[in-house]
Design an enzyme around this catalytic site. Structure first.
Site: not given
Length: 266
Positions: A67, A137, A139, A144
């Site tokens: 990313d 979380n 990811h 996400e």
């Protein structure tokens, strides 16, 4: 999934580096998928040390990062290009023309850029080993919660939790991007092998959801349950919420016998 539970973050980084070294040593044109964040830094330190000791040659390696922030200058200190240069690229003999990140500026169509990145990966022959971290979380990359399990490289809006987790890296008056370009979950699953590193109790719930929870877009990392060759390397803190740890430890001991005889890769 092969779940490997080790004592501490240093052992996690050392074990991960063994996979990378073997791939680069034995494959003529290896393609590495790389990750940013705090967890891979120790891995990169080990790889730099191995290179400096003439144990590993990166001149024939191609890399693709997971990313990059949207609309950030590649020279910006907060860009993942700079992160990779500081922690790895500038310290080894990799041809930086063969290092790729999914960049997208304000004047570029992120959908077009995402498709172009997919084509670059395909042209290189696909990713042999994708290094991953995991967010608190769940990811992977910047996929996400609620991300499509069939997603390809695209632009994503970051969650408030991710922005808060990453805010420690930005100065109070510094612009923090709210969007990023990321490989999709399907892109990650297309890699021949994936190796996810996780350390610390703050990752324990996400790790447990990834390994023992249902396959769900709410925990994007759970998609790794579908991968034929997913290696999950944890320290004891990150594994603290897992049940049946005795089995994982025993199974890893048995796997190591196979690795010693036949190597890490098919």
């Amino acid at each position: 999934m092969q779940v490997i539970i080790l004592e501490n973050p240093e052992e996690v980084a050392q074990h991960a580096s063994q996979w990378v070294v073997e791939l680069i040593t034995k494959k003529a044109k290896p393609v590495l998928g790389l990750a940013t964040g705090s967890t891979p830094i120790s891995l990169y330190k080990n790889l730099v040390k191995s290179h400096q000791e003439d144990q590993i040659d990166f001149s024939h390696v191609t890399s693709f990062n997971l990313d990059e922030y949207h609309n950030i200058d590649i020279a910006n200190e907060q860009s993942y290009r700079v992160f990779m240069k500081n922690h790895l690229f500038d310290k080894i003999n990799i041809d930086q023309k063969n290092t790729h990140l999914p960049t997208c500026t304000q004047n570029e169509n992120p959908r077009v850029q995402g498709l172009a990145y997919e084509e670059k990966i395909k042209h290189a022959g696909g990713i042999d080993l994708q290094i991953l971290g995991i967010g608190a979380n769940g990811h992977i990359g910047f996929n996400e919660p609620t991300s499509s399990l069939r997603s390809k490289t695209r632009i994503k809006t970051l969650t408030q939790q991710t922005l808060q987790d990453n805010s420690r890296l930005f100065k109070a008056d510094e612009y923090q991007p709210t969007m990023a370009m990321t490989m999709g979950i399907s892109t990650i699953l297309d890699a021949k092998y994936v190796l996810l590193m996780a350390t610390g109790t703050n990752k324990a719930t996400a790790v447990n959801d990834m390994i023992t929870g249902p396959l769900s877009a709410i925990c994007p990392a759970s998609a790794l349950q579908l991968h034929e060759h997913a290696i999950i390397v944890l320290d004891k803190a990150a594994a603290s919420e897992l049940a049946n740890q005795e089995y994982f430890i025993w199974a890893n001991e048995e796997h190591q016998k196979i690795n010693k005889t036949y190597g890490f890769f098919l």
